[in-house]
Design a protein around this motif. Structure first.
Motif: not given
Ligand SMILES: Nc1ncnc2c1ncn2[C@@H]1O[C@H](COP(=O)(O)OP(=O)(O)OP(=O)(O)O)[C@@H](O)[C@H]1O
Ligand SMILES: [Mg+2]
Lengths: 289, 359
Positions: B278-283
């Motif tokens: 799974v991938s997690v992104g945060v600006r």
């Protein structure tokens, strides 16, 4: 101030050695003169009396225009200068126009809408120039005879068109290929017809190239001798055949022949000189920017 | 005036295996400015050229105003195109360039001159009408190319990176002028760019392409706030989103040993998926330097005046990994400082298949 700074001196070719540069300069002159001399002698001989021209070479003589008026005189029944000039003029003009009319669409197709195997087609065009003309003159002669074309201007128009067409297609194709593809697309979007596209968009850009190509066709057709003498050695023939006819079977003719040669060369030299700038620009196609 | 529709439209160049544009479905509304964006080679130009009629549509169809134009040549589509290199006719004056299409349509000379003059006035080109394109600056040429398009009053404007030959400052200025002009004229426009900032600032909606496949089409805000997949998440936004393959932290997706805060709905959606994939992104603006969270060491501080971007090296899944944090000048950090990064805003979670996990 910048105005007063001198441009850096150009480095002599082959290092800094001035002696080498001088030797090269002298050599260039010698080679240049060597090439130019026969032409020079031809012109000089044209202004001599027959007897002077045939005796030992000299520059010490009274120049005369008599030879020029002699060779251009109407010679009664034989091919005269005026006839030959007229024939050459029309044959060159018509064949060149035909070549351009046929070559421009061909070049367009090959450069801008290339079909499959267009390289092979291009090679086929140029390969027709590989044949030694002397090897195929007989079938051509027979066909011309059967079509009743021997001794006509028509046969030369047809042959010169065929002779120059491959070269013209080849050259024009490379010029056309330089036209940015977006310009053609823009003209399509602007609603231009195919002809309009060639006439209004492409030709103005490749004009120098087209001029150079046409000039080469003119020169080649003007100079052509072999077809002319084989298929049309008579009253409907061209300037080269006329020059050839100035060789006499008896008597002296060197000065007269020289004068005739000068007259035959003049139009091409003039055309080349006038068109020199355009031609070089066209051939180098620096024109496209 | 005009609506445009791509329907399962594909283009496969002769001699290639993969379609350059793959089953594109796209509806463009009347008067809309739609931006096609994507990395180099993603098929943006191809998609535009299919609409222009310059590229064969191998499968599917293209419609303008409920008319199937798939097989129509460019001249029958009533479109105008602005090319990247402007493609001005070098032998014609600016005025003739702009009036060329009208001339082809046999518009009377007087009306032609009037419409050219009107377009020249809008674009501030009046004094250049008699010049040849080669005697113009890049910005002026660009305006002439625009002028050539607007004189025609076409159904659709097509623009392929029309600003990329301008210098940075002029590009920014022209971009606003262009958006304003488009809004005033109200002509449906398809605009291609590889510059995501241009896409975000100009587009009413933005369509993101990758490898010829449409990834997402949405309003710029939505695209930014809710990227549909990992590719869009990484592509849109500058500096880019921090995007990682997650690791399993006590049954939750995590970064550098810290579980990210996800709500129950997301957690439920992730059930059954391997958390390593799974991938997690945060600006960057949704992270802060605080007292708790991911630990790391500052490597670079990019100071922009109003804000700064702090690059922090952490150890994530056994590798040195860079995380970018936006700092509004609340904290003073320098290279070598040890800091802690806290979450402060929305997170983006993408499942095993790279698609957004919607809560
Ligand atoms: N004439 C062509 N023949 C074969 N393949 C082509 C042709 N034109 C483009 N392609 C390929 O199609 C794909 C898409 O090209 P396209 O020009 O649409 O990309 P793009 O998104 O506009 O890229 P860029 O931002 O670099 O302009 C690329 O992989 C390209 O190599
Ligand atoms: Mg492109």
């Amino acid at each position: 101030m910048a105005i007063f700074t001198r441009a850096p001196k150009a480095e002599p070719i082959l290092g800094q050695n001035r002696a080498v540069a001088m030797v090269l300069g002298v050599l260039t002159w010698i080679i240049g003169l060597l090439f130019f001399f026969p032409l020079f002698w031809l012109v000089v001989n044209g202004f001599k009396e027959e007897s002077v021209a045939s005796s030992s070479p000299t520059l010490n003589f009274d120049p005369t225009l008599d030879r020029f008026s002699e060779v251009t005189e109407d010679s009664g029944g034989l091919l005269s200068f005026t006839e030959a000039f007229g024939n050459s003029f029309w044959i060159v003009l018509i064949s060149t126009v035909l070549v351009m009319v046929l070559a421009i669409p061909a070049a367009y197709a090959l450069a801008i809408r290339p079909m499959r195997k267009w390289r092979d087609i291009l090679f086929f065009f140029i390969s027709t120039k590989f044949l030694p003309i002397v090897g195929i003159i007989m079938p051509i002669w027979i066909i011309a005879r059967d079509l009743d074309l021997l001794g006509t201007r028509t046969v030369l128009v047809v042959l010169y068109t065929a002779m120059n067409l491959p070269l013209a297609v080849w050259m024009l194709r490379s010029f056309f290929a330089e036209v940015p593809k977006e310009l053609i697309e823009a003209s399509q979007i602007d609603g231009c017809s195919l002809l309009g596209q060639i006439r209004q968009v492409i030709l103005p850009i490749v004009a120098p190239g087209v001029a150079a190509t046409a000039l080469l066709c003119v020169i080649f057709a003007w100079n052509e001798f072999f077809f002319a003498i084989q298929l049309n050695p008579t009253g409907a023939s061209t300037i080269p055949v006329w020059v050839n006819s100035q060789q006499k079977f008896q008597g002296q003719f060197l000065a007269g022949l020289s004068a005739a040669s000068v007259l035959a060369t003049l139009p091409v030299v003039l055309a080349g000189w006038v068109a020199q700038k355009r031609m070089i620009r066209g051939l180098a196609m620096g024109a496209i920017k | 005036m005009a609506e445009v529709r791509y329907q399962e439209a594909s283009r496969i160049y002769p001699g290639t295996e993969e379609p350059a544009v793959n089953q594109l479905n796209l509806d463009i509304g009347d008067g809309e400015l739609l931006v096609l964006v994507g990395p180099s080679g993603s098929g943006k130009s191809t998609a535009l050229r299919m609409l222009a009629g310059l590229e064969t549509v191998n499968m599917g169809s293209i419609w303008i105003n409920e008319v199937d134009v798939t097989l129509k040549p460019p001249q029958d589509r009533d479109i105008a195109m602005v090319f990247q290199n402007y493609a001005l006719y070098p032998s014609m004056t600016v005025g003739d360039n702009m009036g060329f299409a009208l001339k082809q349509q046999k518009v009377p000379k007087a009306e032609r001159a009037e419409r050219v003059a009107e377009a020249a006035r809008i674009l501030d080109l009046t004094e250049y009408l008699d010049r040849k394109p080669k005697n113009l600056s890049g910005g002026q040429r660009q305006r002439v190319a625009m002028g050539r398009a607007i004189v025609r009053q076409p159904q659709v404007f097509l623009m392929d990176e029309p600003l990329s030959n301008l210098d940075a400052k002029l590009r920014v200025q022209t971009r606003t002028e262009l958006a304003d002009l488009q809004a005033r004229l109200g002509v449906t426009t398809v605009y291609v760019t590889h510059d995501q900032v241009e896409a975000m600032t100009m587009g009413h909606r933005v369509a993101v392409l990758n490898f010829g496949v449409l990834q997402q089409v949405d309003a710029p805000k939505t695209l930014y706030a809710a990227p549909a997949n990992k590719f869009v998440a990484g592509f849109i936004g500058s500096p880019a989103m921090n995007l990682f393959d997650a690791e399993n932290v006590d049954g939750k997706p995590g970064i550098a040993g810290v579980a990210v805060p996800i709500n129950d709905a997301v957690a439920a959606a992730l059930k059954g998926q391997s958390l390593d994939k799974v991938s997690v992104g945060v600006r960057p603006e949704h992270l802060t330097l605080g007292t708790a969270g991911i630990e790391g060491e500052v490597t670079v501080v990019e100071e922009l005046g109003s804000e700064s971007f702090v690059h922090v090296r952490t150890d994530h899944r056994g590798e040195a990994t860079n995380i970018v944090v936006r700092d509004r000048g609340e904290t003073q950090t320098a290279r070598g400082d040890r800091v802690k990064i806290d979450f402060d805003g929305p997170l983006h979670v993408f499942g095993e298949d790279g698609q957004r996990v919607t809560a």
